[in-house]
Write a protein that holds these residues in place. Structure first.
Motif, PDB file in Angstrom:
ATOM      1  N   GLY A   1      52.870  13.896   0.909  1.00 31.23           N
ATOM      2  CA  GLY A   1      53.322  13.372  -0.364  1.00 31.23           C
ATOM      3  C   GLY A   1      54.533  12.475  -0.198  1.00 31.23           C
ATOM      4  O   GLY A   1      54.973  12.188   0.924  1.00 31.23           O
ATOM      5  N   PRO A   2      55.126  12.021  -1.309  1.00 31.57           N
ATOM      6  CA  PRO A   2      56.288  11.142  -1.251  1.00 31.57           C
ATOM      7  C   PRO A   2      57.487  11.762  -0.530  1.00 31.57           C
ATOM      8  O   PRO A   2      58.336  11.052  -0.002  1.00 31.57           O
ATOM      9  CB  PRO A   2      56.618  10.900  -2.738  1.00 31.57           C
ATOM     10  N   ASP A   3      57.540  13.097  -0.500  1.00 33.60           N
ATOM     11  CA  ASP A   3      58.644  13.775   0.163  1.00 33.60           C
ATOM     12  C   ASP A   3      58.449  13.895   1.667  1.00 33.60           C
ATOM     13  O   ASP A   3      59.335  14.370   2.384  1.00 33.60           O
ATOM     14  CB  ASP A   3      58.842  15.173  -0.431  1.00 33.60           C
ATOM     15  N   GLY A   4      57.250  13.494   2.163  1.00 29.52           N
ATOM     16  CA  GLY A   4      56.985  13.549   3.589  1.00 29.52           C
ATOM     17  C   GLY A   4      56.399  14.859   4.076  1.00 29.52           C
ATOM     18  O   GLY A   4      56.163  15.017   5.279  1.00 29.52           O
ATOM     19  N   TYR A   5      56.131  15.799   3.164  1.00 28.24           N
ATOM     20  CA  TYR A   5      55.590  17.091   3.542  1.00 28.24           C
ATOM     21  C   TYR A   5      54.093  17.144   3.228  1.00 28.24           C
ATOM     22  O   TYR A   5      53.648  16.572   2.226  1.00 28.24           O
ATOM     23  CB  TYR A   5      56.322  18.215   2.809  1.00 28.24           C
TER      24      TYR A   5
ATOM     25  N   LYS B   1      50.592  17.773   1.772  1.00 27.98           N
ATOM     26  CA  LYS B   1      50.192  18.203   0.439  1.00 27.98           C
ATOM     27  C   LYS B   1      49.532  19.584   0.473  1.00 27.98           C
ATOM     28  O   LYS B   1      49.678  20.366  -0.467  1.00 27.98           O
ATOM     29  CB  LYS B   1      49.233  17.182  -0.172  1.00 27.98           C
TER      30      LYS B   1
ATOM     31  N   SER C   1      71.157  15.796  -3.752  1.00 34.19           N
ATOM     32  CA  SER C   1      70.000  15.915  -4.623  1.00 34.19           C
ATOM     33  C   SER C   1      70.258  16.986  -5.671  1.00 34.19           C
ATOM     34  O   SER C   1      70.921  17.994  -5.414  1.00 34.19           O
ATOM     35  CB  SER C   1      68.762  16.275  -3.809  1.00 34.19           C
TER      36      SER C   1
ATOM     37  N   ASN D   1      48.275  13.974   5.712  1.00 31.70           N
ATOM     38  CA  ASN D   1      48.134  13.732   4.275  1.00 31.70           C
ATOM     39  C   ASN D   1      49.374  14.270   3.570  1.00 31.70           C
ATOM     40  O   ASN D   1      49.410  15.423   3.110  1.00 31.70           O
ATOM     41  CB  ASN D   1      46.871  14.406   3.752  1.00 31.70           C
TER      42      ASN D   1
END
Length: 296
Positions: free
Chosen positions: A124-128, A130, A3, A122
């Motif tokens: 986000g797209p990163d799995g962490y 929010k 990344s 809840n």
């Protein structure tokens, strides 16, 4: 493919922070990912901002006329291992300055996982979560932690005769009580609105080198909680993990003199970076979130 947000030192940095948090593996393993994306991320960002100013030396934070300066580059002239030395030193300093806030955030996360708080799902797209990722500073994390710990239900727990023990008369109507049972820890945590009663400290009740104590006023109300390890004061917390009142700290000084307790920061430290940590500690390197590289 790596990344673009990866940095070769990021995992080393967070590893040393987690070691400084000094949380038992059994308690830490369920929250390692959450600690990494919250405290670990902020710890990293704080030091990247410092590196943009001066990557070799920094003063003790705060408004000081003649601050103490600290070397933070890991002494590269000593040869191999300077990256590990650098982050070990930085983690040590950061915890000296922010340990109360950092442990407060950990208390909140431990409680959230134990009680299965809805915000954990809840993500986000990163799995962490929010709720954690929106916090860009330690101050914001502490704010969320304080709100989260206040939302727990207060229950009346009946203690048996051996749950607590009188230890010392502190004067001014205050006494020091040792907490000896899980029920005592649970009640102390609920009354003080911190995490001592959520299970993370239960296993230490049978450890002869650990002890948990409560400062009680003339009405039996807890005013501060102490966590003692090997004769060192690891934590001294007021309600909601706040700093105890100066008057309460003055009373605690009587116990410090009586029992010879010392500051946690003064405990002997290993001369090897990996000497104090078992193989379990290596698991902290899994599932850590990426960190943004500082532009330029």
């Amino acid at each position: 493919m790596a990344s673009k947000y990866d940095h070769p030192e990021y995992r080393e940095a967070v590893f040393h922070l987690i070691c400084e948090l000094d949380i038992p593996d059994r308690v830490f393993m369920p929250i390692r990912k959450l600690v990494g994306c919250s405290l670990g991320r902020i710890f990293w960002n704080d030091w990247r901002k410092q590196d943009a100013k001066d990557a070799e030396w920094m003063p003790t934070p705060g408004d000081h006329e003649d601050p103490e300066w600290h070397r933070i580059d890991g002494w590269p002239e000593r040869g191999d291992g300077h990256v590990s030395r650098k982050w070990s030193r930085r983690a040590d300093l950061w915890m000296q300055w922010h340990s109360v806030d950092a442990w407060h955030v950990c208390d909140w996360i431990i409680t959230a996982v134990s009680d299965e708080h809805p915000w954990l799902a809840n993500v986000g797209p990163d799995g962490y979560p929010k709720k954690l990722m929106k916090c860009g500073t330690l101050e914001r994390l502490v704010h969320e932690a304080t709100k989260g710990l206040r939302q727990r239900d207060i229950r009346d727990i009946v203690l048996g005769p051996e749950a607590e023990s009188f230890i010392l008369d502190l004067g001014a109507g205050h006494i020091l009580v040792q907490l000896l049972s899980r029920a005592a820890l649970r009640k102390e945590g609920l009354r003080m609105r911190h995490c001592i009663g959520q299970g993370g400290y239960d296993e230490l009740l049978v450890d002869p080198d650990a002890g948990f104590f409560s400062v009680r006023d003339e009405n039996g109300k807890p005013r501060a909680t102490l966590d003692i390890r090997d004769g060192y004061i690891r934590q001294l917390r007021g309600p909601a993990n706040a700093e105890p009142l100066d008057a309460v700290k003055d009373l605690v000084a009587a116990a410090i003199d009586t029992f010879g307790w010392q500051d946690w920061r003064d405990r002997p430290r290993s001369t090897r970076d990996d000497e104090d940590y078992g193989e379990e500690a290596l698991a902290v390197l899994r599932d850590l979130p990426p960190a943004r590289r500082r532009p330029g």
